[in-house]
Design a protein around this motif. Structure first.
Motif, PDB file in Angstrom:
ATOM      1  N   THR A  32     -45.017 -77.043 103.915  1.00 22.94           N
ATOM      2  CA  THR A  32     -45.066 -77.209 102.468  1.00 22.94           C
ATOM      3  C   THR A  32     -45.851 -76.075 101.839  1.00 22.94           C
ATOM      4  OG1 THR A  32     -45.232 -79.577 102.917  1.00 22.94           O
ATOM      5  CG2 THR A  32     -45.531 -78.882 100.634  1.00 22.94           C
ATOM      6  N   TRP A  33     -45.133 -75.174 101.183  1.00 23.65           N
ATOM      7  CA  TRP A  33     -45.795 -74.066 100.508  1.00 23.65           C
ATOM      8  C   TRP A  33     -45.599 -74.220  99.011  1.00 23.65           C
ATOM      9  CZ3 TRP A  33     -45.368 -68.577 103.069  1.00 23.65           C
ATOM     10  CH2 TRP A  33     -45.771 -68.661 104.404  1.00 23.65           C
ATOM     11  N   ILE A  34     -46.615 -73.860  98.256  1.00 22.23           N
ATOM     12  CA  ILE A  34     -46.473 -73.877  96.800  1.00 22.23           C
ATOM     13  C   ILE A  34     -47.093 -72.622  96.203  1.00 22.23           C
ATOM     14  CG2 ILE A  34     -46.353 -76.397  96.444  1.00 22.23           C
ATOM     15  CD1 ILE A  34     -49.305 -76.425  95.908  1.00 22.23           C
ATOM     16  N   ILE A  35     -46.648 -72.319  95.007  1.00 17.92           N
ATOM     17  CA  ILE A  35     -47.176 -71.162  94.279  1.00 17.92           C
ATOM     18  C   ILE A  35     -48.036 -71.673  93.129  1.00 17.92           C
ATOM     19  CG2 ILE A  35     -46.551 -69.167  92.847  1.00 17.92           C
ATOM     20  CD1 ILE A  35     -43.726 -69.397  94.339  1.00 17.92           C
ATOM     21  N   ILE A  36     -49.249 -71.185  93.031  1.00 23.63           N
ATOM     22  CA  ILE A  36     -50.093 -71.496  91.875  1.00 23.63           C
ATOM     23  C   ILE A  36     -50.730 -70.194  91.413  1.00 23.63           C
ATOM     24  CG2 ILE A  36     -52.098 -72.794  91.024  1.00 23.63           C
ATOM     25  CD1 ILE A  36     -51.495 -74.938  93.120  1.00 23.63           C
ATOM     26  N   HIS A  37     -50.496 -69.862  90.162  1.00 22.14           N
ATOM     27  CA  HIS A  37     -51.003 -68.601  89.595  1.00 22.14           C
ATOM     28  C   HIS A  37     -50.676 -67.395  90.481  1.00 22.14           C
ATOM     29  CE1 HIS A  37     -52.895 -70.433  86.199  1.00 22.14           C
ATOM     30  NE2 HIS A  37     -53.527 -71.287  86.961  1.00 22.14           N
ATOM     31  N   ALA A  61     -42.867 -78.687  96.481  1.00 23.02           N
ATOM     32  CA  ALA A  61     -42.733 -77.874  97.690  1.00 23.02           C
ATOM     33  C   ALA A  61     -41.740 -76.731  97.511  1.00 23.02           C
ATOM     34  CB  ALA A  61     -42.302 -78.765  98.856  1.00 23.02           C
ATOM     35  N   GLY A  62     -42.181 -75.548  97.848  1.00 22.31           N
ATOM     36  CA  GLY A  62     -41.315 -74.373  97.738  1.00 22.31           C
ATOM     37  C   GLY A  62     -41.244 -73.800  96.332  1.00 22.31           C
ATOM     38  N   LYS A  63     -41.941 -74.446  95.402  1.00 21.75           N
ATOM     39  CA  LYS A  63     -41.807 -74.034  94.000  1.00 21.75           C
ATOM     40  C   LYS A  63     -43.115 -73.514  93.413  1.00 21.75           C
ATOM     41  CE  LYS A  63     -39.023 -78.059  93.072  1.00 21.75           C
ATOM     42  NZ  LYS A  63     -38.906 -79.139  92.141  1.00 21.75           N
ATOM     43  N   ASP A  64     -42.989 -73.109  92.167  1.00 21.33           N
ATOM     44  CA  ASP A  64     -44.160 -72.697  91.402  1.00 21.33           C
ATOM     45  C   ASP A  64     -44.769 -73.935  90.752  1.00 21.33           C
ATOM     46  OD1 ASP A  64     -45.996 -71.667  89.546  1.00 21.33           O
ATOM     47  OD2 ASP A  64     -44.859 -69.808  89.409  1.00 21.33           O
ATOM     48  N   ALA A  65     -45.950 -74.321  91.222  1.00 24.45           N
ATOM     49  CA  ALA A  65     -46.578 -75.556  90.762  1.00 24.45           C
ATOM     50  C   ALA A  65     -47.693 -75.278  89.750  1.00 24.45           C
ATOM     51  CB  ALA A  65     -47.140 -76.324  91.959  1.00 24.45           C
ATOM     52  N   THR A  66     -47.711 -74.077  89.210  1.00 21.58           N
ATOM     53  CA  THR A  66     -48.802 -73.701  88.308  1.00 21.58           C
ATOM     54  C   THR A  66     -48.953 -74.684  87.145  1.00 21.58           C
ATOM     55  OG1 THR A  66     -48.379 -71.387  88.822  1.00 21.58           O
ATOM     56  CG2 THR A  66     -49.755 -71.837  86.909  1.00 21.58           C
ATOM     57  N   GLU A  67     -47.828 -74.971  86.507  1.00 23.69           N
ATOM     58  CA  GLU A  67     -47.901 -75.815  85.319  1.00 23.69           C
ATOM     59  C   GLU A  67     -48.351 -77.221  85.679  1.00 23.69           C
ATOM     60  OE1 GLU A  67     -44.478 -74.762  82.824  1.00 23.69           O
ATOM     61  OE2 GLU A  67     -44.895 -76.696  81.840  1.00 23.69           O
ATOM     62  N   ALA A  68     -47.753 -77.764  86.729  1.00 26.97           N
ATOM     63  CA  ALA A  68     -48.107 -79.117  87.158  1.00 26.97           C
ATOM     64  C   ALA A  68     -49.577 -79.174  87.530  1.00 26.97           C
ATOM     65  CB  ALA A  68     -47.239 -79.527  88.340  1.00 26.97           C
ATOM     66  N   PHE A  69     -50.031 -78.134  88.215  1.00 28.35           N
ATOM     67  CA  PHE A  69     -51.418 -78.090  88.659  1.00 28.35           C
ATOM     68  C   PHE A  69     -52.354 -78.047  87.458  1.00 28.35           C
ATOM     69  CE2 PHE A  69     -55.253 -75.763  89.854  1.00 28.35           C
ATOM     70  CZ  PHE A  69     -55.653 -76.442  90.991  1.00 28.35           C
ATOM     71  N   GLU A  70     -52.023 -77.241  86.470  1.00 28.99           N
ATOM     72  CA  GLU A  70     -52.889 -77.116  85.306  1.00 28.99           C
ATOM     73  C   GLU A  70     -52.801 -78.329  84.394  1.00 28.99           C
ATOM     74  OE1 GLU A  70     -55.268 -75.228  85.016  1.00 28.99           O
ATOM     75  OE2 GLU A  70     -54.810 -73.652  86.448  1.00 28.99           O
ATOM     76  N   VAL A  91     -44.975 -61.133  95.740  1.00 27.28           N
ATOM     77  CA  VAL A  91     -44.737 -59.706  95.535  1.00 27.28           C
ATOM     78  C   VAL A  91     -44.763 -59.450  94.032  1.00 27.28           C
ATOM     79  CG1 VAL A  91     -43.357 -59.386  97.620  1.00 27.28           C
ATOM     80  CG2 VAL A  91     -42.227 -60.036  95.496  1.00 27.28           C
ATOM     81  N   GLU A  92     -45.116 -58.262  93.670  1.00 27.19           N
ATOM     82  CA  GLU A  92     -45.329 -57.962  92.262  1.00 27.19           C
ATOM     83  C   GLU A  92     -44.110 -58.303  91.399  1.00 27.19           C
ATOM     84  OE1 GLU A  92     -47.526 -54.474  91.998  1.00 27.19           O
ATOM     85  OE2 GLU A  92     -47.758 -54.574  89.816  1.00 27.19           O
ATOM     86  N   ALA A  93     -42.945 -58.015  91.906  1.00 28.03           N
ATOM     87  CA  ALA A  93     -41.722 -58.237  91.127  1.00 28.03           C
ATOM     88  C   ALA A  93     -41.487 -59.708  90.809  1.00 28.03           C
ATOM     89  CB  ALA A  93     -40.531 -57.681  91.893  1.00 28.03           C
ATOM     90  N   ASP A  94     -42.047 -60.588  91.605  1.00 28.26           N
ATOM     91  CA  ASP A  94     -41.814 -62.023  91.413  1.00 28.26           C
ATOM     92  C   ASP A  94     -42.943 -62.726  90.663  1.00 28.26           C
ATOM     93  OD1 ASP A  94     -39.402 -61.914  92.587  1.00 28.26           O
ATOM     94  OD2 ASP A  94     -39.897 -63.111  94.357  1.00 28.26           O
ATOM     95  N   ARG A  95     -43.945 -61.988  90.279  1.00 27.39           N
ATOM     96  CA  ARG A  95     -45.082 -62.630  89.604  1.00 27.39           C
ATOM     97  C   ARG A  95     -44.749 -62.942  88.153  1.00 27.39           C
ATOM     98  NH1 ARG A  95     -49.551 -58.455  91.863  1.00 27.39           N
ATOM     99  NH2 ARG A  95     -48.973 -58.801  94.030  1.00 27.39           N
ATOM    100  N   THR A  96     -45.351 -64.011  87.655  1.00 24.94           N
ATOM    101  CA  THR A  96     -45.229 -64.295  86.232  1.00 24.94           C
ATOM    102  C   THR A  96     -46.342 -63.559  85.516  1.00 24.94           C
ATOM    103  OG1 THR A  96     -46.598 -66.240  86.550  1.00 24.94           O
ATOM    104  CG2 THR A  96     -44.229 -66.591  86.487  1.00 24.94           C
TER     105      THR A  96
END
Ligand code: HEM
Length: 120
Positions: A32-37, A61-70, A91-96
């Motif tokens: 289970t990987w997630i993305i936060i910030h 899981a597998g997603k950007d959880a930034t909003e949910a986390f905040e 990677v830089e190209a995929d960052r928000t």
């Protein structure tokens, strides 16, 4: 099938870099990987320990959880607790374009320009 961990990209500080697609593959309860910030966390071992329950993590899981986390308004304790689960960054190209892109909680890239804080 060329995705062994041997050739993952890394930035100059040695931080591993992942694409959103790579994170998206880790979307089960065995991985289970997630993305936060824009940072990537492997929370597999944390599923059982999360005070908010494993379901909410598995949903992200597998997603950007930034909003949910905040949205939850996690405590400072919670933010500190994340650190050991960090496996890298996007990677830089995929960052928000995070509003805080130059002001992350981790103290890398401190601007150090606080010369006007102390007026005499
Ligand atoms: C590695 C990432 C995470 C860590 C270390 C973490 C840690 C924590 C901690 C320590 C709490 C207790 C309250 C607090 O101290 O703020 C908490 C509560 C909670 N977390 Fe997380 N969390 C993480 C990710 C997430 C994500 C991605 C979500 C949403 C999808 C989430 C949803 C919740 C919810 C809903 C609660 C509230 C539970 C309640 O009040 O009953 N958490 N989390």
């Amino acid at each position: 099938m060329a995705t062994k961990d041997s050739s993952s990209a890394a930035d100059t500080a040695g931080t591993k870099l992942f694409t959103r697609a790579e994170v998206a593959e880790r979307n089960s309860n065995t991985e289970t990987w997630i993305i936060i910030h824009n940072k990537v966390y492997n929370v597999t071992a944390f599923l059982n320990e999360h005070p908010g329950g494993e379901e909410v993590l598995l949903e992200q899981a597998g997603k950007d959880a930034t909003e949910a986390f905040e949205d939850v308004g996690h405590s400072t304790d919670a933010r500190n607790m994340m650190k050991p689960y960090k496996v890298g960054k996007l990677v830089e190209a995929d960052r928000t374009q995070d509003e805080k892109k130059n002001k992350e909680w981790s103290n890398d890239g401190s601007s150090g320009d606080n010369s006007s804080c102390r007026r005499t």
